[in-house]
Design an enzyme around this catalytic site. Structure first.
Site, PDB file in Angstrom:
ATOM      1  N   HIS A 130       0.840  -1.453  -0.046  1.00  0.00           N
ATOM      2  CA  HIS A 130      -0.009   0.044  -0.087  1.00  0.00           C
ATOM      3  C   HIS A 130       0.978   1.179  -0.002  1.00  0.00           C
ATOM      4  O   HIS A 130       2.056   1.430   0.768  1.00  0.00           O
ATOM      5  CB  HIS A 130      -1.022  -0.088   1.423  1.00  0.00           C
ATOM      6  CG  HIS A 130      -0.484   0.351   2.464  1.00  0.00           C
ATOM      7  ND1 HIS A 130      -0.224   1.553   3.010  1.00  0.00           N
ATOM      8  CD2 HIS A 130      -0.010  -0.564   3.452  1.00  0.00           C
ATOM      9  CE1 HIS A 130       0.175   1.493   4.251  1.00  0.00           C
ATOM     10  NE2 HIS A 130       0.345   0.062   4.503  1.00  0.00           N
ATOM     11  N   GLU A 176      -5.398   1.750   1.964  1.00  0.00           N
ATOM     12  CA  GLU A 176      -5.065   0.511   2.774  1.00  0.00           C
ATOM     13  C   GLU A 176      -5.478   0.988   4.316  1.00  0.00           C
ATOM     14  O   GLU A 176      -6.153   0.266   5.056  1.00  0.00           O
ATOM     15  CB  GLU A 176      -3.950   0.036   2.732  1.00  0.00           C
ATOM     16  CG  GLU A 176      -3.801  -1.375   3.700  1.00  0.00           C
ATOM     17  CD  GLU A 176      -3.078  -1.061   4.949  1.00  0.00           C
ATOM     18  OE1 GLU A 176      -2.940   0.169   5.628  1.00  0.00           O
ATOM     19  OE2 GLU A 176      -3.249  -2.236   5.867  1.00  0.00           O
ATOM     20  N   GLU A 177      -5.123   2.123   4.731  1.00  0.00           N
ATOM     21  CA  GLU A 177      -5.235   2.702   6.201  1.00  0.00           C
ATOM     22  C   GLU A 177      -6.578   2.957   6.463  1.00  0.00           C
ATOM     23  O   GLU A 177      -7.080   2.973   7.692  1.00  0.00           O
ATOM     24  CB  GLU A 177      -4.408   4.004   6.237  1.00  0.00           C
ATOM     25  CG  GLU A 177      -2.779   3.811   6.002  1.00  0.00           C
ATOM     26  CD  GLU A 177      -2.316   2.698   7.268  1.00  0.00           C
ATOM     27  OE1 GLU A 177      -2.984   2.273   8.106  1.00  0.00           O
ATOM     28  OE2 GLU A 177      -0.957   2.716   7.439  1.00  0.00           O
ATOM     29  N   ASP A 205       4.227  -4.913   3.558  1.00  0.00           N
ATOM     30  CA  ASP A 205       3.571  -3.819   4.516  1.00  0.00           C
ATOM     31  C   ASP A 205       4.298  -3.450   5.691  1.00  0.00           C
ATOM     32  O   ASP A 205       4.394  -4.597   6.623  1.00  0.00           O
ATOM     33  CB  ASP A 205       1.997  -4.008   4.737  1.00  0.00           C
ATOM     34  CG  ASP A 205       1.539  -2.972   5.459  1.00  0.00           C
ATOM     35  OD1 ASP A 205       0.260  -2.937   5.642  1.00  0.00           O
ATOM     36  OD2 ASP A 205       2.166  -1.925   5.846  1.00  0.00           O
ATOM     37  N   HIS A 292       2.413   4.684  12.800  1.00  0.00           N
ATOM     38  CA  HIS A 292       1.127   5.459  12.815  1.00  0.00           C
ATOM     39  C   HIS A 292       1.359   6.760  13.255  1.00  0.00           C
ATOM     40  O   HIS A 292       0.432   7.489  13.867  1.00  0.00           O
ATOM     41  CB  HIS A 292      -0.191   5.059  13.137  1.00  0.00           C
ATOM     42  CG  HIS A 292      -0.684   3.941  12.026  1.00  0.00           C
ATOM     43  ND1 HIS A 292      -1.906   3.368  12.220  1.00  0.00           N
ATOM     44  CD2 HIS A 292      -0.130   3.482  11.163  1.00  0.00           C
ATOM     45  CE1 HIS A 292      -1.992   2.542  11.356  1.00  0.00           C
ATOM     46  NE2 HIS A 292      -1.157   2.497  10.374  1.00  0.00           N
TER      47      HIS A 292
HETATM   48  N1  DTR Z   1      -2.190  -3.038   9.440  1.00  0.00           N
HETATM   49  C1  DTR Z   1      -0.970  -2.442   8.739  1.00  0.00           C
HETATM   50  C2  DTR Z   1       0.118  -2.711   9.730  1.00  0.00           C
HETATM   51  C3  DTR Z   1       0.065  -4.227  10.377  1.00  0.00           C
HETATM   52  C4  DTR Z   1       0.005  -4.506  11.439  1.00  0.00           C
HETATM   53  N2  DTR Z   1       0.248  -5.838  11.795  1.00  0.00           N
HETATM   54  C5  DTR Z   1       0.556  -6.241  10.428  1.00  0.00           C
HETATM   55  C6  DTR Z   1       0.765  -7.555  10.093  1.00  0.00           C
HETATM   56  C7  DTR Z   1       1.191  -7.731   8.638  1.00  0.00           C
HETATM   57  C8  DTR Z   1       1.077  -6.843   7.748  1.00  0.00           C
HETATM   58  C9  DTR Z   1       0.682  -5.379   8.171  1.00  0.00           C
HETATM   59  C10 DTR Z   1       0.591  -5.035   9.585  1.00  0.00           C
HETATM   60  C11 DTR Z   1      -0.928  -1.036   8.576  1.00  0.00           C
HETATM   61  O1  DTR Z   1      -1.274  -0.322   9.492  1.00  0.00           O
HETATM   62  O2  DTR Z   1      -0.847  -0.503   7.490  1.00  0.00           O
HETATM   63 ZN    ZN Z   2      -0.634   1.617   8.974  1.00  0.00          ZN
HETATM   64 ZN    ZN Z   3       0.693  -0.523   6.404  1.00  0.00          ZN
END
Ligand code: DTR
Ligand code: ZN
Ligand code: ZN
Ligand code: CA
Length: 322
Positions: A130, A176-177, A205, A292
């Protein structure tokens, strides 16, 4: 802010006439077929991905965020400038690029899809990440790291004389976020026939976390083994990625029956003493303390982790497309 769509400059205010991706099928294979080396042909070896090149992309994404309100978030100028940067590199290298438009939270979003001409169109190996950040920061590890490593791998394909048996497709997802919006839109916009042609989707990611772990997605066993074999060859232990099931852009592909895999260096979970014993780094600290946050800048990257993961991406792309 001009948005380049299909090679045409477009002012941000105009309606983007983007080439939508064609349809496909839901069938998807149970597991990715083992890489097939043509009888008698030596397996093509992936090149080293120059970490300097990956970091140069990160510097560009940092500059873009700095010039656009401090972020590269969905629907903001920083995202469009990030997409324009990546697209221009791919167009110059000979990729066939498409910008897929969607709407999320009342703002226009964009996926960037880049196909490398050639290979069996019925066996598509995809690698993606992303491109958007959160609104609170530049998103250099999350997810400039994955976006830059995938970009440099695509450019390495263009520079090489590698002729993959399978068709290579690279993708940079929007929003994606906001909840995997861009990647889900892409998968849903494919018809069942097109979906069935995707033999594997590799997701990246957060792959440069400052207090890094080396995590491998445990979804498709063939893809998982490919990454584990790479790290075993370096003598670096890996762990199964357990923090993120469903938390990144591989999830819509997996839900559609496409074999998926990927790499992750860690987010807000804290490194244990056992993990520090095998990987180094700081016990009790998050893998990425700037997750973040506004401090997710170019200073928030571990070069060794980014380099190793970038090389692992190239290894898997070559290995799975032979
Ligand atoms: N959700 C993703 C970051 C994230 C957190 N745990 C994982 C595990 C595998 C891939 C990504 C992630 C983000 O904040 O973009
Ligand atoms: Zn993120
Ligand atoms: Zn991410
Ligand atoms: Ca390298």
């Amino acid at each position: 802010m001009k948005l380049l769509l299909s090679g045409r400059a477009l002012t941000a205010g105009a309606v983007a006439v983007a080439t939508l991706v064609t349809g496909g099928s839901a069938a998807g294979a149970a597991t990715a077929p083992a890489p097939a080396h043509p009888a008698g042909a030596a397996a093509a070896a992936a090149p080293d991905i120059p970490i300097a090149n990956v970091k140069a992309h990160l510097s560009q994404l940092q500059s873009i965020a700095t010039a656009n309100g401090g972020n590269r978030a969905h629907g903001r100028a920083g995202y469009q400038a990030s997409l324009n940067y990546v697209k221009a590199k791919l167009d110059a290298a000979g990729f066939t690029t498409r910008v897929q438009q969607f709407t999320a939270s009342g703002r226009t979003g964009y996926n960037l899809i880049a196909d490398w001409p050639g290979g069996d169109a019925n066996q598509v190996v995809m690698a993606g990440s992303h491109l958007d950040s959160v609104t609170s920061g530049p998103g250099i590890n999350d997810n400039g790291s994955g976006s830059s490593a995938v970009l440099e791998t695509a450019l390495a394909v263009a520079r090489s004389d590698y002729r993959p048996t399978k068709h290579l497709r690279f993708a940079w997802w929007g929003a994606e976020e906001l909840g995997l919006v861009g990647s889900r839109y892409y998968v849903n916009s494919l018809g069942s026939a097109e979906r069935a042609k995707i033999s594997g989707y590799l997701n990246f990611d957060m792959i440069g976390s400052p207090n890094p772990g080396y995590f491998v997605y445990d979804d498709d066993p063939t893809i998982e083994k490919t990454f584990k074999d790479y790290y075993a060859g370096l003598g670096i232990p890996t762990e199964i990625e357990t923090e993120g099931d469903g938390r990144s852009d591989h999830a819509p592909f997996k839900s559609a029956g496409v074999p998926v895999g990927g790499l992750f260096s860690g987010a807000d979970y804290r490194k244990t003493s056992a993990q520090a014993a095998k990987w180094g780094g700081t016990v009790g600290q998050p893998f990425d303390r700037c997750y973040h946050s506004s401090c997710d800048t170019t200073a928030n990257i571990n070069d060794t982790a980014l380099d190793r993961n970038s090389d692992a991406i190239a290894y898997a792309v070559w290995e799975l497309s032979q």
